[in-house]
Design a protein around this motif. Structure first.
Motif, PDB file in Angstrom:
ATOM      1  N   THR A  54      -4.423   4.991 -11.921  1.00  0.00           N
ATOM      2  CA  THR A  54      -5.820   5.087 -11.497  1.00  0.00           C
ATOM      3  C   THR A  54      -5.966   5.942 -10.249  1.00  0.00           C
ATOM      4  O   THR A  54      -6.852   6.800 -10.166  1.00  0.00           O
ATOM      5  N   LEU A  55      -5.101   5.713  -9.279  1.00  0.00           N
ATOM      6  CA  LEU A  55      -5.190   6.456  -8.023  1.00  0.00           C
ATOM      7  C   LEU A  55      -4.690   7.888  -8.167  1.00  0.00           C
ATOM      8  O   LEU A  55      -5.170   8.785  -7.472  1.00  0.00           O
TER       9      LEU A  55
ATOM     10  N   THR B 138       0.825  -1.203   0.000  1.00  0.00           N
ATOM     11  CA  THR B 138       0.000   0.000   0.000  1.00  0.00           C
ATOM     12  C   THR B 138       0.860   1.255   0.000  1.00  0.00           C
ATOM     13  O   THR B 138       0.539   2.237  -0.682  1.00  0.00           O
ATOM     14  N   ALA B 139       1.942   1.254   0.767  1.00  0.00           N
ATOM     15  CA  ALA B 139       2.837   2.417   0.786  1.00  0.00           C
ATOM     16  C   ALA B 139       3.414   2.673  -0.602  1.00  0.00           C
ATOM     17  O   ALA B 139       3.503   3.829  -1.048  1.00  0.00           O
ATOM     18  N   LEU B 140       3.816   1.607  -1.296  1.00  0.00           N
ATOM     19  CA  LEU B 140       4.346   1.754  -2.647  1.00  0.00           C
ATOM     20  C   LEU B 140       3.301   2.355  -3.578  1.00  0.00           C
ATOM     21  O   LEU B 140       3.590   3.284  -4.354  1.00  0.00           O
ATOM     22  N   LEU B 141       2.068   1.863  -3.495  1.00  0.00           N
ATOM     23  CA  LEU B 141       0.998   2.368  -4.358  1.00  0.00           C
ATOM     24  C   LEU B 141       0.662   3.820  -4.043  1.00  0.00           C
ATOM     25  O   LEU B 141       0.585   4.665  -4.937  1.00  0.00           O
TER      26      LEU B 141
ATOM     27  N   ALA C 275      -7.295   3.919  -2.176  1.00  0.00           N
ATOM     28  CA  ALA C 275      -6.522   2.690  -2.353  1.00  0.00           C
ATOM     29  C   ALA C 275      -7.383   1.446  -2.143  1.00  0.00           C
ATOM     30  O   ALA C 275      -7.097   0.392  -2.734  1.00  0.00           O
ATOM     31  N   ILE C 276      -8.422   1.536  -1.312  1.00  0.00           N
ATOM     32  CA  ILE C 276      -9.311   0.393  -1.109  1.00  0.00           C
ATOM     33  C   ILE C 276      -9.957  -0.017  -2.425  1.00  0.00           C
ATOM     34  O   ILE C 276      -9.988  -1.201  -2.799  1.00  0.00           O
TER      35      ILE C 276
END
Length: 327
Positions: free
Chosen positions: A197-198, A102-105, A264-265
């Protein structure tokens, strides 16, 4: 001394806010419909009264709400986030295992949003009535109007069937060794679509904000003075105008850091990215309250830390804040 006292007061406020978040999250989760004991019993293949009673005793579900709250707050204060009902392992281990993905994303999407948004905003501000400025505004409006889940689904359709040149699910190829440059490149390829996307919606927001802020800065008296001295335009923009124009952008990034985790979810669910967002989704479906509470606690901790970092960045960007003078 004044700066240290200010930071101490900020840290104390952050601690009080974190305690309030822990208590409120616990009460909201307890008020949600559903019985975790029934879910656990269903996974075990039976729901007899004896099994239900044993499950409630084992996980402390037979205690009163104040007792459960006091026990939970005490464990969190000691760094114990509890034990997962569904995954059968400590929540802290679960979160630490998913946090790097998640941190990477999130950090990749944030870097894309800040760099691209600031760059487009600066380009649009140099000639506010020019073609580039209007193009930046049009792109910003289009990007801001597209929901994250819709953007993800469209990218999924394009790169899964129409132009399959990028992976559309997971974080890595199982056939790639988990070390070396090849592994890093494989993760980077898997990161492209979730990161886009994010980040796209925030690129749109930050470019509009940076454009407006930069236009104000370029019309300020100190910029006119710098130009009158004959300084090159890159010095005028990079050294004089940019630092003041960055303050609203830094503020917005700090305020929206929590929204990145919320987004992110959706992104991790669409692209099967093995991070905290996917873990949150699975925990909600299975009513795994300890895991969900642990994720909410860590998310609140990260958001509070991001706001503290934002305060520190203010002091680096604007010397007047360091000196305690009004901005």
């Amino acid at each position: 001394m004044t700066g240290l006292r200010s930071l101490g007061a900020t840290a104390a406020n952050a601690g009080g806010l974190l305690l309030a978040v822990v208590v409120l999250n616990f009460l909201l989760i307890q008020a949600a419909p559903g019985d975790p004991a029934q879910v656990i019993a269903g996974e075990m293949g039976g729901a007899s009264p004896e099994i239900m009673a044993e499950i409630r005793t084992r996980y402390g579900l037979d205690r009163s709400l104040p007792e459960q709250l006091a026990t939970y707050v005490g464990k969190v204060a000691r760094g114990d986030l509890g034990y997962s009902f569904y995954f059968n392992e400590p929540v802290s281990r679960l979160i630490l295992g998913r946090l790097p993905a998640t941190a990477l994303l999130v950090l990749s999407a944030l870097a894309l949003a800040v760099l691209a948004g600031a760059g487009l905003g600066i380009l649009g501000a140099r000639r506010p009535n020019g073609f580039v400025s209007h193009a930046v505004s049009l792109v910003a409006i289009a990007g801001n109007a597209a929901p994250v889940f819709w953007t993800g689904l469209m990218l999924l359709v394009v790169f899964a069937s129409l132009w399959p040149v990028l992976p559309v699910a997971g974080m890595e190829d199982v056939a790639t060794p988990r070390h070396g440059l090849a592994y890093g490149l494989d993760v980077a390829r898997h990161l492209v679509l979730p990161g886009l996307t994010l980040g796209i919606v925030y690129v749109a927001q930050y470019s509009r904000l940076m454009r407006a802020s930069m236009i104000d800065a370029l019309n300020a008296d100190y910029v006119r003075t710098a130009r009158a001295k004959g300084l090159p335009e890159r010095i005028v923009i990079g050294k004089h105008a940019l630092r003041n124009a960055l303050i609203p952008l830094v503020t917005m990034v700090g305020l929206q850091f929590g929204q990145l985790f919320a987004g992110a979810i959706l992104v991790e669910t669409v692209f099967a990215w093995p991070g905290l967002g996917r873990l949150t989704f699975d925990s909600i479906l299975r009513r795994d309250y300890p895991t969900l509470l642990g994720i909410l606690f860590c998310s609140a901790l990260l958001v509070i830390a991001a706001n503290l970092v934002t305060d520190l960045l203010y002091r680096l960007i604007d010397p007047r804040i360091r000196a305690g003078r009004p901005a």
